[in-house]
Enzyme design. Structure first.
Site, short mmCIF file in Angstrom:
data_model
loop_
_atom_site.label_atom_id
_atom_site.label_comp_id
_atom_site.label_asym_id
_atom_site.label_seq_id
_atom_site.Cartn_x
_atom_site.Cartn_y
_atom_site.Cartn_z
N ASP A 1 -5.09 -20.83 53.40
CA ASP A 1 -4.17 -21.97 53.52
C ASP A 1 -4.09 -22.45 54.96
O ASP A 1 -3.01 -22.78 55.45
CB ASP A 1 -2.78 -21.55 53.01
CG ASP A 1 -1.84 -22.74 52.83
OD1 ASP A 1 -2.34 -23.86 52.63
OD2 ASP A 1 -0.62 -22.54 52.87
N CYS B 1 -3.87 -22.03 28.72
CA CYS B 1 -2.55 -22.64 28.66
C CYS B 1 -2.24 -23.19 27.26
O CYS B 1 -1.07 -23.27 26.87
CB CYS B 1 -2.43 -23.78 29.67
SG CYS B 1 -2.32 -23.21 31.39
N CYS C 1 1.08 -25.13 25.63
CA CYS C 1 2.29 -24.83 26.41
C CYS C 1 2.50 -25.90 27.49
O CYS C 1 1.56 -26.28 28.20
CB CYS C 1 2.17 -23.46 27.07
SG CYS C 1 3.60 -23.01 28.09
N CYS D 1 10.12 -24.00 45.98
CA CYS D 1 10.62 -24.01 44.61
C CYS D 1 9.66 -23.20 43.76
O CYS D 1 8.44 -23.34 43.87
CB CYS D 1 10.70 -25.45 44.10
SG CYS D 1 11.23 -25.61 42.37
#
Length: 307
Positions: free
Chosen positions: A91, A145, A148, A198
């Site tokens: 990152d 996934c 969903c 978050c």
């Protein structure tokens, strides 16, 4: 993104001579994390005066931890097979980390755009070693996934505008960490008591029941960064902020953004109307920075006190 687009997509343009990319992941849930940790974290949202810092940021700065371990891995590889050209990332540069990890079989891209693993959910950091060696490719894995949409449904600001599409301008992680200046008025009430990052899309993801705990003490929660009251963190002077966030990823946002974020959260707590005493305490605390030297902080305080 515009400045480094080609370098993100073409590793050899970022590091000349790159032939292969080794991708890694490292779990970051603290060792003491309870089994029902997702419910525990969601419960924090129901306590408006409690400050919420994203789980990954409650311990030591992952950039330092992962980068150091990647460098050690590179050195051990050199000991085993001789010197080679390399550069490590986490990152920290124009690198398409999630996409590289997906293409190398670390997992698949969830509808929230994060990487998901059947063995570890999404609660891990990614890192890369660009090397000048031709290594055999590892195959990508298929997605799981299905139908969903939990991550999309739970997003407070509806930043996941479609499967695999994120509008960063609405993402609370972006707004509280990367975004400079005032937070858009229409999004402030949706931020709630989240003051740094978050986790909602990850908390709602069924695959995170398989999230792994870290064996490293680096990611254990630091005192003050979990379960603290907004007013407590609001009271940190810049010197105290720097002291408490030394070696933490939080330090990178600086004291002004820290106060801006907390002011918004305190305004949301006032709008939630918990009780008269709590509201009075919040108002008294906010008034302390009503004349702050930063326009951004003063504006956030004024907005918080408007109710």
């Amino acid at each position: 993104m515009a400045s480094h687009g080609l370098k993100r997509a073409r590793p050899a343009e970022l590091v000349p001579g790159t032939v292969s990319v080794i991708t890694v992941r490292m779990d970051y849930l603290p060792a003491s994390t309870p089994e029902d940790w997702q419910a525990v974290e969601f419960a924090r949202l129901e306590r408006p005066t409690e400050a919420i810092v994203s789980v990954y940021a409650r311990g030591r700065d992952y950039h330092k931890v992962l980068r150091g371990r990647l460098q050690k891995l590179s050195e051990r590889m050199a000991q085993a097979m001789g010197p080679f050209g390399h550069r490590v990332f986490t990152d920290s540069a124009p690198v398409l980390e999630a996409e590289l990890a997906a293409r190398s079989g670390q997992g698949w891209r969830g509808k929230h755009t994060l990487l998901l693993s059947r063995e570890a959910g999404s609660m891990f950091f990614l890192g890369e070693i660009y090397v000048d060696l031709a290594l055999p490719e590892s195959a990508p894995v298929s997605g799981h996934c299905g139908s969903c949409s939990a991550c999309m449904d739970v997003c407070p600001t509806q930043a996941i505008v479609a499967p695999h599409q994120l509008d960063a301008r609405r993402c609370i992680s972006y707004l509280t960490i990367e975004h400079a200046g005032p937070i858009p008025l229409e999004l402030r009430p949706l931020i709630g008591n989240r003051i740094y990052g978050c986790d909602d899309c990850q908390l709602a993801c069924p695959w995170n029941k398989f999230a792994q705990r870290s064996a490293l003490p680096d990611f254990d929660e630091r005192q003050g960064l979990s379960g603290s009251q907004l007013t407590t963190l609001w009271g940190w002077s810049e010197a105290a902020f720097l002291r408490h966030t030394e070696g933490s990823p939080i330090r990178r946002i600086g004291h002004v953004r820290w106060l801006r974020n907390i002011a918004v959260a305190m305004g949301n707590a006032l709008r939630a109307g918990t009780d008269a005493d709590a509201d009075a305490t919040l108002r008294q605390a906010l008034a302390l920075h009503a004349s702050h030297g930063s326009d951004v902080v003063r504006e956030a305080v004024a907005w918080a006190l408007e109710i």
